[in-house]
Design an enzyme around this catalytic site. Structure first.
Site, PDB file in Angstrom:
ATOM      1  N   HIS A 155       0.826  -1.221   0.000  1.00 30.28           N
ATOM      2  CA  HIS A 155       0.000   0.000   0.000  1.00 30.28           C
ATOM      3  C   HIS A 155       0.853   1.260   0.000  1.00 30.28           C
ATOM      4  O   HIS A 155       0.345   2.344  -0.268  1.00 30.28           O
ATOM      5  CB  HIS A 155      -0.921   0.003   1.222  1.00 30.28           C
ATOM      6  CG  HIS A 155      -2.026  -1.016   1.131  1.00 30.28           C
ATOM      7  ND1 HIS A 155      -3.317  -0.685   0.811  1.00 30.28           N
ATOM      8  CD2 HIS A 155      -2.013  -2.369   1.271  1.00 30.28           C
ATOM      9  CE1 HIS A 155      -4.063  -1.781   0.780  1.00 30.28           C
ATOM     10  NE2 HIS A 155      -3.290  -2.814   1.060  1.00 30.28           N
ATOM     11  N   ASP A 363       3.713   9.570  -1.181  1.00 24.93           N
ATOM     12  CA  ASP A 363       2.545   8.842  -0.700  1.00 24.93           C
ATOM     13  C   ASP A 363       2.271   7.703  -1.663  1.00 24.93           C
ATOM     14  O   ASP A 363       2.376   7.897  -2.880  1.00 24.93           O
ATOM     15  CB  ASP A 363       1.325   9.783  -0.650  1.00 24.93           C
ATOM     16  CG  ASP A 363       0.374   9.443   0.487  1.00 24.93           C
ATOM     17  OD1 ASP A 363       0.290   8.250   0.850  1.00 24.93           O
ATOM     18  OD2 ASP A 363      -0.281  10.360   1.015  1.00 24.93           O
TER      19      ASP A 363
HETATM   20  P1  ADP Z   1      -2.748   7.134   4.937  1.00 24.35           P
HETATM   21  O1  ADP Z   1      -3.223   5.750   4.656  1.00 24.35           O
HETATM   22  O2  ADP Z   1      -1.264   7.325   4.768  1.00 24.35           O
HETATM   23  O3  ADP Z   1      -3.202   7.695   6.242  1.00 24.35           O
HETATM   24  P2  ADP Z   1      -4.649   7.969   2.870  1.00 24.35           P
HETATM   25  O4  ADP Z   1      -4.966   9.347   2.394  1.00 24.35           O
HETATM   26  O5  ADP Z   1      -4.443   6.991   1.787  1.00 24.35           O
HETATM   27  O6  ADP Z   1      -3.394   8.084   3.825  1.00 24.35           O
HETATM   28  O7  ADP Z   1      -5.848   7.422   3.750  1.00 24.35           O
HETATM   29  C1  ADP Z   1      -6.223   8.102   4.879  1.00 24.35           C
HETATM   30  C2  ADP Z   1      -7.625   7.685   5.304  1.00 24.35           C
HETATM   31  O8  ADP Z   1      -7.812   8.114   6.638  1.00 24.35           O
HETATM   32  C3  ADP Z   1      -8.710   8.343   4.474  1.00 24.35           C
HETATM   33  O9  ADP Z   1      -9.795   7.468   4.318  1.00 24.35           O
HETATM   34  C4  ADP Z   1      -9.098   9.563   5.312  1.00 24.35           C
HETATM   35  O10 ADP Z   1     -10.464   9.912   5.214  1.00 24.35           O
HETATM   36  C5  ADP Z   1      -8.791   9.131   6.725  1.00 24.35           C
HETATM   37  N1  ADP Z   1      -8.223  10.265   7.486  1.00 24.35           N
HETATM   38  C6  ADP Z   1      -7.023  10.828   7.347  1.00 24.35           C
HETATM   39  N2  ADP Z   1      -6.858  11.840   8.205  1.00 24.35           N
HETATM   40  C7  ADP Z   1      -7.995  11.931   8.909  1.00 24.35           C
HETATM   41  C8  ADP Z   1      -8.447  12.794   9.951  1.00 24.35           C
HETATM   42  N3  ADP Z   1      -7.686  13.764  10.434  1.00 24.35           N
HETATM   43  N4  ADP Z   1      -9.701  12.598  10.423  1.00 24.35           N
HETATM   44  C9  ADP Z   1     -10.467  11.616   9.919  1.00 24.35           C
HETATM   45  N5  ADP Z   1     -10.097  10.768   8.952  1.00 24.35           N
HETATM   46  C10 ADP Z   1      -8.873  10.919   8.447  1.00 24.35           C
END
Ligand code: ADP
Length: 467
Positions: A155, A363
């Site tokens: 991932h 990312d």
């Molecule tokens: P990572 O897996 O590195 O955290 P991604 O953008 O691929 O990054 O996925 C992040 C997930 O977590 C998304 O579904 C997003 O909605 C959720 N997310 C990220 N930051 C927050 C936050 N501050 N509050 C709520 N949900 C979050």
């Protein structure tokens, strides 16, 4: 297809909506095949009951979890997974902690997972291993005699060969990938790095497109960019909780344009660079002062890893200095919150924003970018400012692509986003939505499993060389 067995570091109950798109997509196949989902329970316990497997029935799906001892958790999870693999795979050699003891714990937990999972497997199962915590799992399963088809999906990004080669034991890690039948990456860039590494460092031969031979074994590899469940996210956007959030935001910010950033507080997300770009915007374009507010939500993450407290302090200091220098009695440029927003409310926040700043330094994919697009009103959509170093940038070419290290360039793109005419916003949004729909999370799941089904079975039983 036989029964699907998913193995990942953490297990989600697919019946809970908070589980997110990945769990929903996997749940479809797990439900249809009466599958298993195996992983760590999230509990750290005394070594004594480490051998137990906890079984929970979630509809037709079995959730199997194991606990970890403190020593294994520290070496496997904090040490090797998040202290070595996460930083290096995100190109941050400077943040890696190559403590010699970690790799043993990483391997021990992968062996523990293999031993605990094995008794639950049936001959025609298809096993799908998720992410960087479990790279050697197939090799450990093969060493125990497992002959089932096994796929692996990374991932996070795979770095260029010379960065990967900085990890002590990198050859062991990559060799372990050859115990899989199929290895999936998020982007073509990652796949190219894999090809570059195995061809130069391991003298692998490209047998045909998407297939490499090395260590006396062949492996299929491909790019399968993960998507979101567009329908699920649209339904979430139209549900009362998100609507209420949207209306509150509209009212609160009726006189200003809203910019939004939603991230885990992680050094890969480029948060300080984003703040510097925003400061640059306010400095160079005084007309944006008072008319734009940046809401930055950064959810707490891995607080027991040192580099995460450093980034927290840096971000707090930057937000404080921007507000101190530019703020007025009736306007604060940045609203920074160190917390998680409930998933049901998140689409309301996205929809109220004119601009989303998704500017990671690196990312694997970035799902926030995709969620932001799915939450927009197609008749009056917001604009996505996206780092060219996010995996999503390979697909979302109509976003405003930026280099997050270049604060002037990023500030210029933010200005463009704030001023973009309606027609252009609509055209760009529609094009990106088409791509999101075509390559949603169900496509990701189905296309990976179809490729795994086709990956030519090769003898990978007990004769597979032990690691
Ligand atoms: P990572 O897996 O590195 O955290 P991604 O953008 O691929 O990054 O996925 C992040 C997930 O977590 C998304 O579904 C997003 O909605 C959720 N997310 C990220 N930051 C927050 C936050 N501050 N509050 C709520 N949900 C979050």
């Amino acid at each position: 297809m036989g029964r699907l067995v998913v193995v990942s570091n953490r297990v989600a109950d697919p019946r809970k909506t908070a589980a997110g798109g990945l769990a929903v997509a996997l749940a479809d196949v797990l439900n249809a095949t009466g599958g298993l989902w195996f992983g760590w329970s999230g509990k750290v316990v005394d070594a004594t009951d480490e051998d137990e497997v906890h079984v929970q029935q979630a509809g037709p799906v079995k959730l199997l979890t194991v606990n970890l001892s403190q020593a294994d958790h520290d070496a496997f999870y904090l040490g090797y997974s998040n202290g070595v693999l996460w930083p290096v795979f995100h190109y941050r050699l400077d943040l890696a902690d190559f403590d010699a003891g970690y790799i043993g714990g990483y391997r021990r937990v992968n062996q523990l997972f293999a031993r605990r999972l094995l008794p639950f497997l049936q001959p025609d199962d298809v096993i799908w291993v998720q992410d960087y915590h479990l790279i050697p799992l197939a090799a450990e399963l093969r060493a125990l005699g497992c002959r089932q088809r096994i796929g692996f999906f990374l991932h996070i990004p795979l770095p260029p060969p010379l960065i990967l080669a900085a990890i002590p034991g990198h050859d062991w890690l990559v060799r372990a990938l050859f115990a899989y039948d199929l290895v999936g990456f998020q982007s073509k860039a990652d796949l190219n790095h894999f090809a570059g590494y195995v061809e130069t460092e391991a003298h692998a031969q490209r047998v045909e497109d998407g297939r490499w031979r090395a260590f006396g074994r062949t492996v299929h590899a491909g790019a399968f960019p993960i998507g979101i469940d567009v329908e699920e996210f649209t339904a979430l956007t139209n549900a009362p909780e998100a609507m209420e959030m949207y209306e509150r935001m509209q009212k609160e910010y009726s006189r200003r344009k809203l910019l939004v950033g939603v991230d885990r507080l992680d050094y890969s997300k480029g948060l300080p660079q984003r703040m510097r770009a925003f400061r640059e915007l306010l400095t160079r374009h005084p007309e944006t002062r008072r008319s734009a507010t940046l809401i930055q939500i950064a959810s707490p993450s891995r607080e027991d890893v040192g580099a995460y407290t450093d980034i927290l302090h840096e971000l707090e200091a930057l937000c404080g200095s921007i507000n101190g220098n530019f703020g007025e009695l009736d306007w604060m440029p940045v609203r920074y919150m160190h917390r998680t927003v409930a998933r049901a409310r998140l689409p309301g926040l996205y929809r109220a924003a004119r601009v989303a700043l998704v500017t990671p330094l690196r990312d694997g994919m970035n799902l926030v970018a995709k969620e932001f697009l799915a939450a927009q009103d197609p008749a009056d959509p917001g604009v996505l400012v996206l780092s060219r170093f996010a995996g999503a940038a390979e697909q979302l070419r109509e976003a405003l692509l930026v280099n997050p290290y270049d604060s002037e360039g990023t500030a210029a793109a933010i200005l463009l986003a704030l001023q973009m005419p309606l027609e252009e916003r609509r055209t760009r949004h529609a094009a990106m939505m088409e791509s999101l729909r075509r390559h949603d999370v169900h496509w990701w799941c189905d296309s990976f499993l179809a490729a795994l089904g086709e990956a030519r079975a090769e003898e990978k039983g007990p004769s597979w060389l032990r690691l």
